[in-house]
Design a protein around this motif. Structure first.
Motif, PDB file in Angstrom:
ATOM      1  N   GLY A  46     212.181  84.098  28.295  1.00  0.00           N
ATOM      2  CA  GLY A  46     213.639  84.186  28.232  1.00  0.00           C
ATOM      3  C   GLY A  46     214.322  83.067  28.996  1.00  0.00           C
ATOM      4  O   GLY A  46     215.308  82.486  28.525  1.00  0.00           O
ATOM      5  N   SER A  50     216.540  80.207  27.147  1.00  0.00           N
ATOM      6  CA  SER A  50     217.957  80.026  27.468  1.00  0.00           C
ATOM      7  C   SER A  50     218.250  78.596  27.912  1.00  0.00           C
ATOM      8  O   SER A  50     219.257  78.008  27.511  1.00  0.00           O
ATOM      9  CB  SER A  50     218.426  81.052  28.505  1.00  0.00           C
ATOM     10  OG  SER A  50     217.710  80.938  29.706  1.00  0.00           O
ATOM     11  N   PRO A 106     222.946  84.239  28.199  1.00  0.00           N
ATOM     12  CA  PRO A 106     221.517  84.597  28.294  1.00  0.00           C
ATOM     13  C   PRO A 106     220.857  84.095  29.577  1.00  0.00           C
ATOM     14  O   PRO A 106     220.011  84.795  30.149  1.00  0.00           O
ATOM     15  CB  PRO A 106     220.896  83.941  27.056  1.00  0.00           C
ATOM     16  CG  PRO A 106     222.028  83.758  26.104  1.00  0.00           C
ATOM     17  CD  PRO A 106     223.235  83.499  26.958  1.00  0.00           C
ATOM     18  N   LEU A 107     221.230  82.903  30.035  1.00  0.00           N
ATOM     19  CA  LEU A 107     220.664  82.387  31.280  1.00  0.00           C
ATOM     20  C   LEU A 107     221.055  83.282  32.448  1.00  0.00           C
ATOM     21  O   LEU A 107     220.220  83.610  33.301  1.00  0.00           O
ATOM     22  CB  LEU A 107     221.120  80.946  31.524  1.00  0.00           C
ATOM     23  CG  LEU A 107     220.589  80.291  32.801  1.00  0.00           C
ATOM     24  CD1 LEU A 107     219.066  80.236  32.806  1.00  0.00           C
ATOM     25  CD2 LEU A 107     221.182  78.894  32.959  1.00  0.00           C
ATOM     26  N   GLY A 162     226.940  86.759  32.188  1.00  0.00           N
ATOM     27  CA  GLY A 162     225.519  87.073  32.040  1.00  0.00           C
ATOM     28  C   GLY A 162     224.920  87.687  33.291  1.00  0.00           C
ATOM     29  O   GLY A 162     224.148  88.646  33.218  1.00  0.00           O
TER      30      GLY A 162
END
Length: 183
Positions: A46, A50, A106-107, A162
Motif C-alpha cells: 500500500g 500510494s 491513500p498515503l 487520509g
C-alpha cells in the motif's frame, strides 16, 4: 471513468503506464520493504502503491504543455502563488484541486497504519513531498508542469484527510480486536 477525470488525465499519457509499473514494483518489493520496516506485506504494498501513484501523477511530463486551466506553464523558475490554502469551492468539483487532494489520501491512510517507530519519519517525508514535487516542477521545465502553491495545499489536505481516516480505521480495528494490535 467520468468525463472530468478523463479530461484531467488526457494530457498525462504516462500516468497509467506509471501506475502499471508501480504495481509491478509494489508486488516485487513489498516483501523486502515489509521485512525492513517490520510491517505486513499488504501495508508495504500500500505504501509503495500510494507513492508510485503520486509520482505517476505529478512527475511524468505533460505532453501538451498545459498547466492549470489550459495555460502554458512558464519556462521554469516561476511558481503560481495564487493560493496557499485549500479551496473548499474547488474541492467539491471534480478537477485539478480535488484530484490533488485525492492523490494523497491513500498515503495518509497507509501512514496511519505504520508502527509508531516509523510514523514520524514517514509523516515527515509525506509532508515534505508536495514541496519537493513542486520544486522539481519548478526547476525542470522539460516536464511542462507548472509549479503551484495550490497543489501543495491540496496535497497536504489530502494527506490530513487520509491520516484522519486511517486513524479512525486503526482505532476501529483495535477496538474490534480487543486492543491487541501493536503500534
Amino acid at each position: 471513468m467520468p468525463d472530468g477525470l478523463r479530461e484531467l488525465l488526457s494530457g498525462y499519457p504516462g500516468f497509467f503506464p506509471g501506475i502499471l509499473a508501480t504495481l509491478v514494483v509494489a508486488v516485487a518489493a513489498a516483501g523486502r520493504v515489509a521485512r525492513a520496516l517490520g510491517i505486513k506485506r499488504a501495508l508495504a504494498a500500500g505504501l509503495l502503491l500510494s507513492v508510485g501513484i503520486i509520482v505517476s501523477a505529478t512527475l511524468f511530463p505533460d505532453i501538451f504543455g498545459l498547466g492549470r486551466d489550459g495555460a502554458t506553464p512558464a519556462a521554469g523558475w516561476t511558481c503560481d502563488t495564487e493560493r496557499f490554502w485549500p479551496s473548499l469551492g474547488e474541492l467539491v468539483e471534480l478537477g485539478e484541486s480535488s484530484a490533488n487532494v485525492a492523490l494523497f489520501v491513500p498515503l495518509g491512510i497507509a501512514i496511519a497504519f505504520l508502527p509508531r517507530i516509523h510514523l514520524a519519519t514517514a509523516l515527515g517525508a509525506a509532508i515534505v513531498s508536495p514541496f519537493a514535487i513542486e520544486l522539481v516542477q519548478l526547476v525542470a521545465p522539460s516536464l511542462h508542469r507548472a509549479c503551484q502553491t495550490a497543489d501543495v495545499a491540496d496535497n497536504l489536505t489530502g494527506l490530513a484527510i487520509g491520516l484522519a481516516a486511517g486513524a479512525v480505521w486503526v482505532a476501529a480495528t483495535r477496538r474490534r480486536d480487543g486492543g491487541s494490535q501493536e503500534r
